[in-house]
Design a protein around this motif. Structure first.
Motif, mmCIF file in Angstrom:
data_model
loop_
_atom_site.group_PDB
_atom_site.id
_atom_site.type_symbol
_atom_site.label_atom_id
_atom_site.label_comp_id
_atom_site.label_asym_id
_atom_site.label_seq_id
_atom_site.Cartn_x
_atom_site.Cartn_y
_atom_site.Cartn_z
ATOM 1 N N LYS A 90 0.822 -1.211 0.000
ATOM 2 C CA LYS A 90 0.000 0.000 0.000
ATOM 3 C C LYS A 90 0.856 1.261 0.000
ATOM 4 C CE LYS A 90 -4.053 -1.894 2.422
ATOM 5 N NZ LYS A 90 -4.903 -1.781 3.631
ATOM 6 N N SER A 91 1.868 1.272 0.845
ATOM 7 C CA SER A 91 2.699 2.464 0.970
ATOM 8 C C SER A 91 3.425 2.771 -0.338
ATOM 9 C CB SER A 91 3.712 2.289 2.109
ATOM 10 O OG SER A 91 4.488 1.122 1.925
ATOM 11 N N VAL A 92 3.923 1.735 -1.010
ATOM 12 C CA VAL A 92 4.655 1.930 -2.263
ATOM 13 C C VAL A 92 3.716 2.429 -3.361
ATOM 14 C CG1 VAL A 92 5.963 0.772 -4.086
ATOM 15 C CG2 VAL A 92 6.414 0.224 -1.681
ATOM 16 N N ALA A 93 2.543 1.814 -3.468
ATOM 17 C CA ALA A 93 1.582 2.209 -4.503
ATOM 18 C C ALA A 93 1.184 3.674 -4.349
ATOM 19 C CB ALA A 93 0.349 1.308 -4.439
ATOM 20 N N LEU A 94 0.893 4.091 -3.127
ATOM 21 C CA LEU A 94 0.445 5.459 -2.888
ATOM 22 C C LEU A 94 1.564 6.474 -3.092
ATOM 23 C CD1 LEU A 94 -1.778 4.891 0.271
ATOM 24 C CD2 LEU A 94 -2.583 5.511 -2.014
ATOM 25 N N ILE A 95 2.751 6.178 -2.569
ATOM 26 C CA ILE A 95 3.867 7.112 -2.690
ATOM 27 C C ILE A 95 4.282 7.276 -4.151
ATOM 28 C CG2 ILE A 95 6.343 7.363 -2.246
ATOM 29 C CD1 ILE A 95 4.706 8.378 0.051
ATOM 30 N N ASN A 96 4.323 6.168 -4.898
ATOM 31 C CA ASN A 96 4.675 6.273 -6.316
ATOM 32 C C ASN A 96 3.698 7.181 -7.064
ATOM 33 O OD1 ASN A 96 6.910 4.651 -6.128
ATOM 34 N ND2 ASN A 96 5.882 2.783 -6.805
ATOM 35 N N ARG A 97 2.416 7.027 -6.759
ATOM 36 C CA ARG A 97 1.388 7.814 -7.435
ATOM 37 C C ARG A 97 1.506 9.301 -7.084
ATOM 38 N NH1 ARG A 97 -4.254 6.480 -5.428
ATOM 39 N NH2 ARG A 97 -3.458 4.363 -5.721
ATOM 40 N N VAL A 98 1.655 9.593 -5.798
ATOM 41 C CA VAL A 98 1.760 10.992 -5.350
ATOM 42 C C VAL A 98 3.034 11.641 -5.884
ATOM 43 C CG1 VAL A 98 2.210 12.384 -3.292
ATOM 44 C CG2 VAL A 98 0.280 10.843 -3.314
ATOM 45 N N ASN A 99 4.129 10.897 -5.857
ATOM 46 C CA ASN A 99 5.390 11.451 -6.367
ATOM 47 C C ASN A 99 5.290 11.804 -7.847
ATOM 48 O OD1 ASN A 99 6.676 11.302 -3.908
ATOM 49 N ND2 ASN A 99 7.830 9.442 -4.365
ATOM 50 N N ARG A 100 4.645 10.929 -8.623
ATOM 51 C CA ARG A 100 4.501 11.207 -10.055
ATOM 52 C C ARG A 100 3.591 12.416 -10.292
ATOM 53 N NH1 ARG A 100 3.970 5.499 -10.465
ATOM 54 N NH2 ARG A 100 1.705 5.741 -10.640
ATOM 55 N N PHE A 101 2.487 12.463 -9.566
ATOM 56 C CA PHE A 101 1.489 13.513 -9.806
ATOM 57 C C PHE A 101 1.989 14.889 -9.392
ATOM 58 C CE2 PHE A 101 -2.257 16.071 -9.038
ATOM 59 C CZ PHE A 101 -3.118 15.699 -10.055
ATOM 60 N N PHE A 102 2.645 14.963 -8.208
ATOM 61 C CA PHE A 102 3.050 16.264 -7.676
ATOM 62 C C PHE A 102 4.536 16.568 -7.901
ATOM 63 C CE2 PHE A 102 -0.806 15.304 -5.271
ATOM 64 C CZ PHE A 102 -1.456 16.522 -5.249
ATOM 65 N N GLY A 103 5.282 15.633 -8.482
ATOM 66 C CA GLY A 103 6.706 15.859 -8.698
ATOM 67 C C GLY A 103 7.490 15.877 -7.408
ATOM 68 N N LEU A 104 7.161 14.950 -6.502
ATOM 69 C CA LEU A 104 7.794 14.895 -5.187
ATOM 70 C C LEU A 104 8.812 13.754 -5.112
ATOM 71 C CD1 LEU A 104 4.513 15.386 -3.113
ATOM 72 C CD2 LEU A 104 6.307 17.102 -3.464
ATOM 73 N N ASN A 105 9.475 13.691 -3.982
ATOM 74 C CA ASN A 105 10.425 12.601 -3.735
ATOM 75 C C ASN A 105 10.190 12.030 -2.340
ATOM 76 O OD1 ASN A 105 12.570 10.833 -4.251
ATOM 77 N ND2 ASN A 105 14.088 12.249 -3.406
ATOM 78 N N TRP A 106 8.916 11.761 -2.035
ATOM 79 C CA TRP A 106 8.569 11.218 -0.731
ATOM 80 C C TRP A 106 8.895 9.729 -0.674
ATOM 81 C CZ3 TRP A 106 3.186 13.918 0.460
ATOM 82 C CH2 TRP A 106 3.422 15.293 0.596
ATOM 83 N N LYS A 107 8.875 9.167 0.525
ATOM 84 C CA LYS A 107 9.410 7.824 0.743
ATOM 85 C C LYS A 107 8.357 6.874 1.298
ATOM 86 C CE LYS A 107 13.122 5.459 3.296
ATOM 87 N NZ LYS A 107 14.192 5.624 4.324
ATOM 88 N N ALA A 108 8.403 5.638 0.835
ATOM 89 C CA ALA A 108 7.527 4.577 1.352
ATOM 90 C C ALA A 108 8.349 3.612 2.190
ATOM 91 C CB ALA A 108 6.856 3.833 0.200
ATOM 92 N N GLU A 109 7.790 3.206 3.326
ATOM 93 C CA GLU A 109 8.405 2.180 4.173
ATOM 94 C C GLU A 109 7.454 0.996 4.249
ATOM 95 O OE1 GLU A 109 11.174 1.598 5.497
ATOM 96 O OE2 GLU A 109 12.282 3.476 5.691
ATOM 97 N N THR A 110 7.920 -0.182 3.866
ATOM 98 C CA THR A 110 7.082 -1.386 3.904
ATOM 99 C C THR A 110 7.283 -2.126 5.216
ATOM 100 O OG1 THR A 110 8.795 -2.648 2.749
ATOM 101 C CG2 THR A 110 7.084 -1.608 1.398
ATOM 102 N N GLU A 111 7.444 -1.357 6.279
ATOM 103 C CA GLU A 111 7.607 -1.898 7.629
ATOM 104 C C GLU A 111 6.615 -1.227 8.569
ATOM 105 O OE1 GLU A 111 11.649 -2.200 9.163
ATOM 106 O OE2 GLU A 111 12.396 -1.572 7.211
ATOM 107 N N LYS A 112 6.397 -1.861 9.706
ATOM 108 C CA LYS A 112 5.576 -1.251 10.742
ATOM 109 C C LYS A 112 6.389 -0.190 11.476
ATOM 110 C CE LYS A 112 2.432 -5.083 11.736
ATOM 111 N NZ LYS A 112 1.942 -6.030 12.781
ATOM 112 N N TYR A 113 5.697 0.872 11.865
ATOM 113 C CA TYR A 113 6.323 1.879 12.711
ATOM 114 C C TYR A 113 6.181 1.389 14.153
ATOM 115 C CZ TYR A 113 7.526 6.494 14.600
ATOM 116 O OH TYR A 113 8.124 7.542 15.271
#
Length: 274
Positions: A90-113
């Motif tokens: 979920k985190s990867v799918a959402l971050i990839n989409r937001v980064n592409r749409f807004f031109g960002l470089n945010w990060k996804a973590e596939t671990e629990k906080y």
């Protein structure tokens, strides 16, 4: 001679936002925990806010999204995922989409906080936003933030604020807390409050009562919608996002929590307590 009238009414309690958030040199780090119904909506709101702040000469945000779950069929419709993303984190799918749409470089973590992830002092951020399903997860986040409060010292990403979202089928709440005491300026107009208690302190009994609710995974979209209304998450996120926006635009807040009843179309803000 006229008598001088003295105003004895108590001053309105407010919280003055930490100055480092308002005029930073670098983007503000935000940890967003949970990429489900609420987290997926919140990520988009943060991207919109960051873009808007950029237009106001503020560096905006840099977000890390935490979630170790993968997209399932039951997540479609209520959460912001498509059939093409089934099986992805979920985190990867959402971050990839937001980064592409807004031109960002945010990060996804596939671990629990959790305490294991944060054990080597990673995971610090001035703002933590939790969109988790369980009471246990909230108490663990509170424990982590308390540890950071004691050991962060002059760290650049020292935790300052924690916003927690929680909801049932058609009700929910959002609570803003400070991580320790935020130094407040003196004021003759208001009564500044530097410490906003954690949700795990302020509503401890309420959380413990809700611990008995069923949080088993849904197997279909229909079952998921029976547990949580289609618009409870997005409505709650709009209120929470408005509170964050007020923090950055005005530098002062008058409410630190809100209770929402979508079935009755009622929203009840909670004033900051002096």
């Amino acid at each position: 001679m006229k008598k001088k009238i003295i105003n004895t009414a108590p001053l309105t309690a407010v919280h003055i936002v930490h100055k480092e958030l308002l005029q930073p040199y670098n983007p503000i780090s935000i940890n967003l925990i949970g990429a489900g119904g609420t987290g997926s909506q919140m990520l988009t709101s943060l991207a919109r806010m960051s873009q808007a702040l950029n237009g106001l000469n503020h560096p905006g945000f840099v977000v890390t999204l935490f979630d170790d779950d993968r997209v399932q069929t039951a997540n479609l419709a209520r959460q912001l995922f498509t059939t093409a993303e089934l099986g992805q984190y979920k985190s990867v799918a959402l971050i990839n989409r937001v980064n592409r749409f807004f031109g960002l470089n945010w990060k996804a973590e596939t671990e629990k906080y959790d305490k294991q992830y944060c054990s080597i002092a990673q995971g610090m951020a001035p703002i933590t936003i939790s969109c988790v399903d369980t009471v246990k997860a909230r108490f663990e986040i509170a424990e982590i933030l308390n540890i950071y409060k004691k050991n962060s010292g002059g760290h650049r990403d020292k935790p300052l604020y924690w916003m927690d979202f929680g909801n049932s089928k058609d009700t929910g709440q959002v609570v803003l807390s400070t991580v320790g005491e935020i130094k407040q300026p003196t004021s003759k107009q208001f009564a500044p409050v530097g410490n906003l208690p954690f949700v795990t302190e302020k509503f401890k009994d309420l959380l413990l009562q809700s611990e008995m609710t069923d949080d088993t995974p849904s197997c279909s979209i229909a079952e998921a919608l029976a547990k949580q209304d289609l618009f409870i998450n997005s409505t709650l996120v709009n209120f929470g996002s408005s509170l964050i926006w007020q923090m950055f635009r005005e530098g002062i807040i008058f409410n630190d929590a809100l209770f929402l009843n979508l079935k009755e179309y009622r929203a009840q803000p909670l004033k900051i307590a002096a």
